[in-house]
Design an enzyme around this catalytic site. Sequence first.
Site, PDB file in Angstrom:
ATOM      1  N   SER A 201       0.658  -1.186   0.376  1.00 21.58           N
ATOM      2  CA  SER A 201      -0.060  -0.075   0.228  1.00 21.58           C
ATOM      3  C   SER A 201       0.639   0.776  -0.297  1.00 21.58           C
ATOM      4  O   SER A 201       1.950   1.025   1.236  1.00 21.58           O
ATOM      5  CB  SER A 201      -0.978  -0.392   1.197  1.00 21.58           C
ATOM      6  OG  SER A 201      -1.938   1.155   1.268  1.00 21.58           O
ATOM      7  N   ALA A 202       0.741   2.275  -0.909  1.00 21.26           N
ATOM      8  CA  ALA A 202       1.337   3.383  -0.398  1.00 21.26           C
ATOM      9  C   ALA A 202       1.071   4.239   0.446  1.00 21.26           C
ATOM     10  O   ALA A 202       2.388   5.011   1.306  1.00 21.26           O
ATOM     11  CB  ALA A 202       1.011   4.132  -2.127  1.00 21.26           C
ATOM     12  N   CYS A 327     -10.922   0.498  15.929  1.00 23.92           N
ATOM     13  CA  CYS A 327     -10.267   0.140  14.487  1.00 23.92           C
ATOM     14  C   CYS A 327     -11.288  -0.106  14.056  1.00 23.92           C
ATOM     15  O   CYS A 327     -11.554  -0.206  12.051  1.00 23.92           O
ATOM     16  CB  CYS A 327      -8.908  -0.690  15.246  1.00 23.92           C
ATOM     17  SG  CYS A 327      -7.656  -0.039  15.426  1.00 23.92           S
TER      18      CYS A 327
HETATM   19  C1  LIG Z   1      -3.469  -0.609   5.932  1.00 31.29           C
HETATM   20  C2  LIG Z   1      -3.547  -1.796   5.535  1.00 31.29           C
HETATM   21  C3  LIG Z   1      -4.404  -2.534   4.077  1.00 31.29           C
HETATM   22  C4  LIG Z   1      -5.339  -1.942   3.343  1.00 31.29           C
HETATM   23  O1  LIG Z   1      -4.528  -1.062   2.662  1.00 31.29           O
HETATM   24  P1  LIG Z   1      -5.316   0.009   1.400  1.00 31.29           P
HETATM   25  O2  LIG Z   1      -4.147   0.579   0.529  1.00 31.29           O
HETATM   26  O3  LIG Z   1      -6.138   1.300   2.852  1.00 31.29           O
HETATM   27  O4  LIG Z   1      -6.552  -0.525   0.511  1.00 31.29           O
HETATM   28  C5  LIG Z   1      -4.160  -4.431   4.365  1.00 31.29           C
HETATM   29  N1  LIG Z   1      -3.716  -4.706   5.087  1.00 31.29           N
HETATM   30  C6  LIG Z   1      -3.150  -4.176   6.312  1.00 31.29           C
HETATM   31  C7  LIG Z   1      -1.832  -4.621   7.527  1.00 31.29           C
HETATM   32  C8  LIG Z   1      -3.236  -2.598   6.245  1.00 31.29           C
HETATM   33  O5  LIG Z   1      -2.556  -2.450   7.328  1.00 31.29           O
END
Ligand SMILES: *Cc1c(COP(=O)(O)O)cnc(C)c1O
Length: 406
Positions: A201-202, A327
């Site tokens: 994720s960016a 959360c």
């Molecule tokens: C934030 C997160 C995601 C989701 O990522 P997004 O880019 O927001 O869709 C998935 N897995 C974990 C462990 C995360 O912390």
Amino acid sequence: MSIQLPIYLDNNATTPVDERVLEAMLPYFKDRFGNAASRTHAFGWEAEDAVDRAREQIACLINAQPKDIIFTSGATESDNLAIKGVAAAAQAPHIITQATEHHAVLDSCRAVERAGVAVTVLPVDAQGIVDPSDIANAITDNTVLVSIMAANNEIGTCQAIGEIGALCEKKDIYFHTDAAQAIGKVPLDVEAMHIDLLSISAHKGYGPKGMGALYVRSRPRVRLVGQVDGGGHEKGMRSGTLNVPGIVGLGEACALAQQHLAAEAEHCRKLCHRLRDHLFNALDQLQLNGHPERRLPGNLNISFAGVDGESLLMGLCDVALSSGSACTSASLEPSYVLKAIGVGDDMAQSSIRFGIGRFNTEAEIDYVADRAIREVNRLREISPNYKNIRRRKADRGLSRLRGLRG
Ligand SMILES: *Cc1c(COP(=O)(O)O)cnc(C)c1O
């Protein structure tokens, strides 16, 4: 040193975009707006070059081949693609995962389960670690995929990724890891750790929101069915016009993370320990949730016995934080992650997650510690719950003394 309020201490939820990442992205919103799939003019070539460069930057951070990076809208989509895509390509598949995964993994597993896929959700220990031998024991002839996160978003626990990868490789099973929290924070190497699929994720690493990637190993090739149909972009695994500015941002974020990984981990760890020590020295009846050492350098999850987490958050109105019940945002249910590691409802409701990041300073940490200590003391003074905890504790101490004497 002066500090600016409010203080952002929720870097496990999202991070600010780094100035350098933004600078790299801006031209691709303006003059360089081409479609990376346009093959007939310079606008397209320019965009394609930028995408190729980003693919290299991302691949470099995890020791992968650039062509094995598939761009997505975030780790949620990457997790969906990995799990649903592998399940769709296999006959009567079985998937193994564990209880503290992100909803993107757990709910994707639930979705394929409804479609007939066998799913095993393994438990974790009190620190949030899944035992690799439990994984080995859960493997059947039909197991096609093991999905275990690299680091947890609530409690920061880091799993034994290398060991699990080696196990999967030996058994000829695909290994997927959700590295949304871990990438850029702890070293990741898809070769050394035998990872076949890795979600990125960016926005958890100083890049833009709505941007992510899935690493999909091509040698040996992971059999994966795309989940978004259309123009056949990204080797047919994810159709849709590429988000060029987002991709450039993710690439730059990865390049920065790689350059500064060790120093930044040290910075976050130092601040984290400082905050932890301040709190534990000034307050009793605290509990650190997650593993004491095997955790993300910037994550601190603490339960403050006798204090309601939501009230504490409200009291700390000039600090951006998350609680163990916030959360799953709207609901006030205690966190399923804390439940999975055996934290009781009361202690789960009194937990706070501190997410320390690149831009936090020592002065901010000292301010937050001071505010939290005062607020916890104030709430405990008016908490019948806390008085009961103290009394029970004292009674136990007394009866232990009596026991010794008698
Ligand atoms: C934030 C997160 C995601 C989701 O990522 P997004 O880019 O927001 O869709 C998935 N897995 C974990 C462990 C995360 O912390």
